[in-house]
Enzyme design. Sequence first.
Site, PDB file in Angstrom:
ATOM      1  N   ARG A 171     -45.554  57.352  26.107  1.00  0.00           N
ATOM      2  CA  ARG A 171     -44.497  58.063  25.388  1.00  0.00           C
ATOM      3  C   ARG A 171     -43.549  57.031  24.789  1.00  0.00           C
ATOM      4  NH1 ARG A 171     -39.580  60.688  27.734  1.00  0.00           N
ATOM      5  NH2 ARG A 171     -38.818  62.223  26.243  1.00  0.00           N
TER       6      ARG A 171
ATOM      7  N   GLU B 194     -38.943  45.073  32.826  1.00  0.00           N
ATOM      8  CA  GLU B 194     -39.445  46.136  31.976  1.00  0.00           C
ATOM      9  C   GLU B 194     -40.355  45.571  30.880  1.00  0.00           C
ATOM     10  OE1 GLU B 194     -36.645  49.817  31.398  1.00  0.00           O
ATOM     11  OE2 GLU B 194     -35.446  48.017  31.129  1.00  0.00           O
TER      12      GLU B 194
ATOM     13  N   SER C   8     -29.637  48.293  28.595  1.00  0.00           N
ATOM     14  CA  SER C   8     -30.062  47.385  29.654  1.00  0.00           C
ATOM     15  C   SER C   8     -29.011  47.269  30.750  1.00  0.00           C
ATOM     16  CB  SER C   8     -30.341  45.997  29.075  1.00  0.00           C
ATOM     17  OG  SER C   8     -29.137  45.347  28.721  1.00  0.00           O
TER      18      SER C   8
ATOM     19  N   TRP D 284     -31.708  51.764  20.694  1.00  0.00           N
ATOM     20  CA  TRP D 284     -32.583  51.961  19.533  1.00  0.00           C
ATOM     21  C   TRP D 284     -33.836  52.766  19.854  1.00  0.00           C
ATOM     22  CZ3 TRP D 284     -37.132  50.081  21.136  1.00  0.00           C
ATOM     23  CH2 TRP D 284     -37.150  48.969  21.991  1.00  0.00           C
ATOM     24  N   ASN D 285     -34.177  52.939  21.138  1.00  0.00           N
ATOM     25  CA  ASN D 285     -35.480  53.534  21.423  1.00  0.00           C
ATOM     26  C   ASN D 285     -35.534  55.046  21.215  1.00  0.00           C
ATOM     27  OD1 ASN D 285     -33.830  53.818  23.664  1.00  0.00           O
ATOM     28  ND2 ASN D 285     -35.480  53.580  25.144  1.00  0.00           N
TER      29      ASN D 285
ATOM     30  N   ALA E  19     -27.268  51.800  17.898  1.00  0.00           N
ATOM     31  CA  ALA E  19     -27.911  50.490  17.868  1.00  0.00           C
ATOM     32  C   ALA E  19     -28.083  50.019  16.430  1.00  0.00           C
ATOM     33  CB  ALA E  19     -29.268  50.554  18.566  1.00  0.00           C
TER      34      ALA E  19
ATOM     35  N   CYS F 178     -36.949  53.419  29.226  1.00  0.00           N
ATOM     36  CA  CYS F 178     -36.580  53.018  30.585  1.00  0.00           C
ATOM     37  C   CYS F 178     -37.330  53.837  31.619  1.00  0.00           C
ATOM     38  CB  CYS F 178     -35.074  53.141  30.778  1.00  0.00           C
ATOM     39  SG  CYS F 178     -34.434  54.760  30.320  1.00  0.00           S
TER      40      CYS F 178
ATOM     41  N   SER G  97     -37.906  63.949  31.738  1.00  0.00           N
ATOM     42  CA  SER G  97     -36.739  64.204  30.887  1.00  0.00           C
ATOM     43  C   SER G  97     -36.662  65.676  30.505  1.00  0.00           C
ATOM     44  CB  SER G  97     -36.814  63.345  29.629  1.00  0.00           C
ATOM     45  OG  SER G  97     -36.895  61.974  29.952  1.00  0.00           O
TER      46      SER G  97
ATOM     47  N   GLU H 236     -26.545  54.816  31.954  1.00  0.00           N
ATOM     48  CA  GLU H 236     -27.990  55.022  32.128  1.00  0.00           C
ATOM     49  C   GLU H 236     -28.638  53.702  31.759  1.00  0.00           C
ATOM     50  OE1 GLU H 236     -31.561  55.097  31.594  1.00  0.00           O
ATOM     51  OE2 GLU H 236     -31.239  56.287  29.789  1.00  0.00           O
ATOM     52  N   LEU H 237     -29.055  52.949  32.777  1.00  0.00           N
ATOM     53  CA  LEU H 237     -29.447  51.557  32.582  1.00  0.00           C
ATOM     54  C   LEU H 237     -30.959  51.364  32.735  1.00  0.00           C
ATOM     55  CD1 LEU H 237     -26.428  50.011  34.517  1.00  0.00           C
ATOM     56  CD2 LEU H 237     -26.595  50.606  32.091  1.00  0.00           C
TER      57      LEU H 237
END
Length: 476
Positions: free
Chosen positions: A277, A380, A228, A149-150, A175, A283, A440, A249-250
Site C-alpha cells: 500500500r 523503516e 519521522s 509527503w506520503n 510537505a 509508517c 487505518s 504520529e511518528l
Amino acid sequence: MEFTDLYINGKWVPGAAKERFDVINPATEEVLASVASAEIADADAALNAAEAAMADWAARTPRERSEVLRKAWELMTARLEEFARYITLENGKARADAMGEATYAAEFFRWFAEEAVRADGLITHAPASGARIMVQHKPAGLAVLVTPWNYPAAMGTRKIAPALAAGCAVIIKPASETPLTMLALMPLLEEAGVPPGLVNVLPSKRTSALVDHMLHDPRVRVVSFTGSTGVGRKLLHSAADQVLKPAMELGGNAPLIVFDDADLDVAVEGAMLAKMRNLGEACTAANRIYVHEAVAAEFTRRFRDAMAALKVGDGTDPSVDVGPLVNAETRDKVAEFVADAVAKGARVEIGGTPPNGPGFYYPPTVLSNVPATANCVHDEIFGPVAAIQTFTDQEDVIARANDTEYGLVAYVFSEDMKRALQVCERLEYGMVGLNRGLVSDPAAPFGGVKQSGLGREGGHEGMLEFMETQYISASW
C-alpha cells in the site's frame, strides 16, 4: 497547476518574499509547478487570520460546524478523480492507490461531521463534598498542522476535520514535495462553507524556521505532526517552550507475523496490502516479516508470485500497480537497504535492481533469509521491499517483534484466535491488524506507543486532541 500560491485568510497570495520552489513529478523528473514559499511574515499573517476566524467559528453550534464538514465530504467525494490525479502527479502512487487515498481522505470529513455533535460532557455528584462536578470540552485554540509527503490528501484531512469539528482554526504546513493536493483542497472548503482565515496553507522550503516561529506564538495551543521520529523530537522540544498540546504520529517498524496455522491465502493478501500500500512509503508498512519455518517456503513462493504480477510504471496509466518513489533520495535509500541485506546473507527472490531511465522507480522486491543484523530490520525501508525472516518459537517471535524503539502497528496472521489474541495483547504497539493488512480507518483511534508518537488521530479521540477539558465545581 491552478493553485500554487499561499492560501491565507481565504485569498491566494504570492508570499512576502515572493520566492518559489519547484514541485517535481517523480515519474518523469519534470517540473510540475512552481509554488510560493512562505516566510515568517506569511506565518504571522496566517496566525492573525486564524485568530480572527476562530472566534466566530468556535461560537457556532456543533451542528453548524457539522454541516460544513458534511458538505466538504460530499464535494470531495464527487471529485475523487480530480484529487487522485493531483496525488499521482506529485507523489507518484498508482491511480488505484491514489483513488484509495482520496476516498480515505474524504471520509475524515464525514466521520468528524458526525463527531462534531458528540463532544459529550458530564454532570455528577461529588461523593465526598456533595458539590456538583460539571465537565465540558472546549476548543483548545489555534493549531499548527505539519503533514508529510506520503499521503498528500489524507494526512491533511485527518487533522483539518477534527480541528474544525472541535472549533479550532488551523495553519497547515504541507510537505515541500507534495503541496499541490492540499492547495487544491482549499476552493472545495470555501464552497463547503469554511469561512476565510479558518484554514490557511503555507508551503515553504524553510519548514524548520517557519514552524518553530509559529510554535513560539502564544496564540498557538496545539501542534499536530505526522512524520519521522527524529523531526517529531525536535518539534516536541519547541512545543515544550509554550507547553503546547502535542499530537505526534511518528515513525514505525512494523512486524508482520505469520504463524504455521495461518490461512496462507489470507496471509499473502494481507502482507501484500501491508507491504505494498502506497509502495511501502507508509509508517504502517510491514517492515519485518516473520514467517513460521513450517510455512516459510510456501508463503515466500506465493508472496513472490504476487509481487511479480505487479506492473511498474507511471501511475497515471490505470493499468499500473506500482508507481515511482517520491524522490531520488528515497529510491537510493531503498537500494542501500537491499545491498546491505544481500551483503549480509539475504537472498533476492525477485526484484532488487532499479530500472534505467527517468523516474524514481524501484521494483517490487522480496528478500528471504534476511539476517537480524541487516539495516532494514532496524529502520523503516519506506519502499516496495519485503524482508522475510523465519521463526519457530512463539515467545521468540514476540520478543523479536517488540525489539524496537517504535510501536506504531503490528500484524498477526493465525487461525487460532485464542493464541492470536494473546499474542496481540503482548505486542507493544498502538495498533494491531489481526488477519488484516490494513488498520487505518477514520472511525478508529490511529496512533502508536513508545517512540511512534503521542495522542491519537481518528475515532472520537481524534477530535479531543483539539479540545481542552474544563471542570466546574458548583453547589445548588
